[in-house]
Enzyme design. Structure first.
Site, PDB file in Angstrom:
ATOM      1  N   LYS A  49      -2.348  53.416 -43.062  1.00  0.00           N
ATOM      2  CA  LYS A  49      -1.925  52.225 -42.310  1.00  0.00           C
ATOM      3  C   LYS A  49      -2.060  50.947 -43.123  1.00  0.00           C
ATOM      4  CE  LYS A  49      -4.824  53.046 -38.919  1.00  0.00           C
ATOM      5  NZ  LYS A  49      -5.285  54.406 -39.212  1.00  0.00           N
ATOM      6  N   THR A  50      -3.213  50.768 -43.747  1.00  0.00           N
ATOM      7  CA  THR A  50      -3.452  49.525 -44.475  1.00  0.00           C
ATOM      8  C   THR A  50      -2.476  49.362 -45.630  1.00  0.00           C
ATOM      9  OG1 THR A  50      -5.795  49.452 -43.864  1.00  0.00           O
ATOM     10  CG2 THR A  50      -5.138  48.240 -45.836  1.00  0.00           C
TER      11      THR A  50
ATOM     12  N   GLU B 244      -1.375  46.219 -38.360  1.00  0.00           N
ATOM     13  CA  GLU B 244      -1.925  47.559 -38.448  1.00  0.00           C
ATOM     14  C   GLU B 244      -2.388  47.961 -37.052  1.00  0.00           C
ATOM     15  OE1 GLU B 244      -5.628  49.736 -40.773  1.00  0.00           O
ATOM     16  OE2 GLU B 244      -4.571  48.064 -41.725  1.00  0.00           O
TER      17      GLU B 244
END
Length: 464
Positions: free
Chosen positions: A121-122, A165
């Site tokens: 995600k990051t 996110e």
């Protein structure tokens, strides 16, 4: 025009303000004109960056830190119920706001792009934020990690896009209403909150149901859990499904992927056209994150050729295979990987970028519950390295579980053929690494805890 701040968030107090997710929201609120304060257990570069914005940051947790006129207390799921500031807020009748609810409020009035998934995600959110910024679209964004400097995990932009996110760990991503959502993968993790993979699927389905009518869900076409989610969502009214990956049926198909050192060149096919671009990340896993970012941006209306070129401006996020430096011919990299899938992807990517040298891993397990459930798989992932040191478990928000120690991982790694040893003294790691590292080797500090602090120590010891 700066969006109005909800009255509840005009004078917020953040408990754990130095955390990646919390600090980003605090930064955006401060930029929008809120009077922001908060506390954290220790000082940090992130806390210093917040102070530079005028945010009041207290060290330690005490009831006295809560201002008399605080409009709310912002918390994450990691904050314990007996936190003195939370207890004081309850005594005074000050409302408590979950971090995700605060972020959802900031996204109101913007076209939101939410990036979800068990891993990646990051990196994917960072890639998209950097590319959109490079194109002059001035997005707002909130990322679970810094880009290239403390405090760079969030921005209040003037454009209409908001990239965020979306964290599935506590189901808080159900609060968002994105126009475009991305699901990178679906696996069982966060065992304290999910009892089964079926619960994880149900959670991601609910997240998909939150996409605004007429919106788009971008999903990985290669990963089994993501494909299952796609099958469950097929035919949903008002939802466009876009898939990406190397599978023949992917909407955005990866046709060619070449890693050169710590960079990659990717060629994708979409709607009968081919498009090639470069990204400053190694390995298949990270290149696929870039393709996910491309697909999400295109779904939001950004021209694909412009976006592909802009993705080349991404140079990495902190703790996501971050290059820490080189000494005595040994390169040191830092990785946030803490789940076996992430660990495997990062070690394989580093193997491609090691140019014939060895890959040496210093691994710190994160959470007792995760170690209990996944120790065998973690050990198998570590067996992909040439040698590894395993530290004690970083507890984070958890209390110890009887019988659960890093020895479970060490034993599993040995059973898988790894050259591995336990190291209970963090202070001895730099010396241990210096004793085995040779010119050409690549050392990676790996885990979601404070193992990242060892990178500079290792470099200093190697230098001599």
């Amino acid at each position: 025009m700066t969006p109005a701040i909800p009255p509840t968030l005009e004078k917020p107090h953040f408990i754990g303000i130095g955390g990646a997710g919390m600090s980003g929201i605090a930064k955006i609120l401060s930029r929008r004109g809120a009077r922001v304060a908060g506390s954290d257990s220790r000082d940090s570069e992130t806390a210093a960056a917040l102070r530079a914005l005028g945010v009041e940051v207290h060290l330690g947790h005490a009831a006295v830190h809560l201002a008399p006129d605080a409009s709310c207390v912002v918390v994450s799921s990691a904050i314990r119920p007996d936190n003195p500031e939370l207890t004081e807020a309850a005594r005074r009748g000050i409302p408590t706001v979950h971090r995700a609810a605060a972020l959802a409020a900031l996204m109101e009035g913007r076209r939101a792009i939410a990036v979800a998934g068990t891993h990646g995600k990051t990196t994917t959110t960072s890639m998209l934020a950097v590319a959109l910024t490079e194109l002059g679209l001035a997005p707002s964004y909130a990322i679970g990690g810094d880009l290239d400097a403390p405090g760079s995990n969030a921005e209040h932009g003037t454009g209409d896009l908001f990239v965020a996110e979306a964290d599935e760990s506590d189901r808080s991503f159900h609060r968002y209403r994105p126009e475009v959502a991305t699901v990178l993968n679906v696996e069982l993790d966060h065992h304290a909150n999910y009892a089964s993979l079926e619960e994880v699927y149900e959670s991601f389905e609910r997240f998909a149901d939150r996409i605004v009518p007429g919106g788009t869900l971008v999903v990985n076409a290669d990963q089994a859990g993501a494909r299952e989610l796609t099958a469950r969502l097929a035919g949903r009214a008002g939802l466009t499904l876009v898939t990406y990956g190397e599978s023949a049926d992917a909407t955005v198909r990866v046709k060619r992927l070449v890693s050169e050192g710590l960079e990659s060149e990717v060629t994708v096919a979409r709607e009968g056209r081919e498009l090639a671009f470069r990204v400053a990340v190694p390995g298949r896993h990270y290149a696929h994150n870039a393709v996910a970012a491309l697909a999400a941006g295109v779904a939001a209306g950004v021209p694909e050729s412009d976006l592909a070129k802009a993705l080349g401006s991404y140079t990495g996020a902190r703790r996501r295979l971050q290059r820490m430096g080189e000494a005595a011919g040994v390169r040191v990299v830092d990785s946030y990987a803490h789940h076996p899938t992430e660990m495997t992807a990062d070690i394989e990517a580093l193997r491609e970028g090691a140019a014939g040298g060895r890959v040496l891993v210093v691994f710190q397990p994160h959470l007792f519950s995760r170690t209990r459930e996944l120790a065998t798989e973690m050990g198998q992932a570590l067996a992909l390295a040439d040698a590894c040191l395993v530290l004690d478990i970083y507890p984070a928000r958890e209390d110890p579980i009887p019988g659960v120690t890093s020895a479970l991982i060490v034993d599993a790694a040995r059973a898988a053929g790894a050259e591995v040893r336990a190291e209970h003294d963090k202070g001895a790691v730099a010396e241990a690494v210096a004793g085995i590292a040779k010119p050409g080797d690549l050392v990676v500090t790996m885990g979601a805890g404070d193992v990242t602090d060892l990178g500079p120590e290792i470099l200093a010891r190697l230098a001599g």
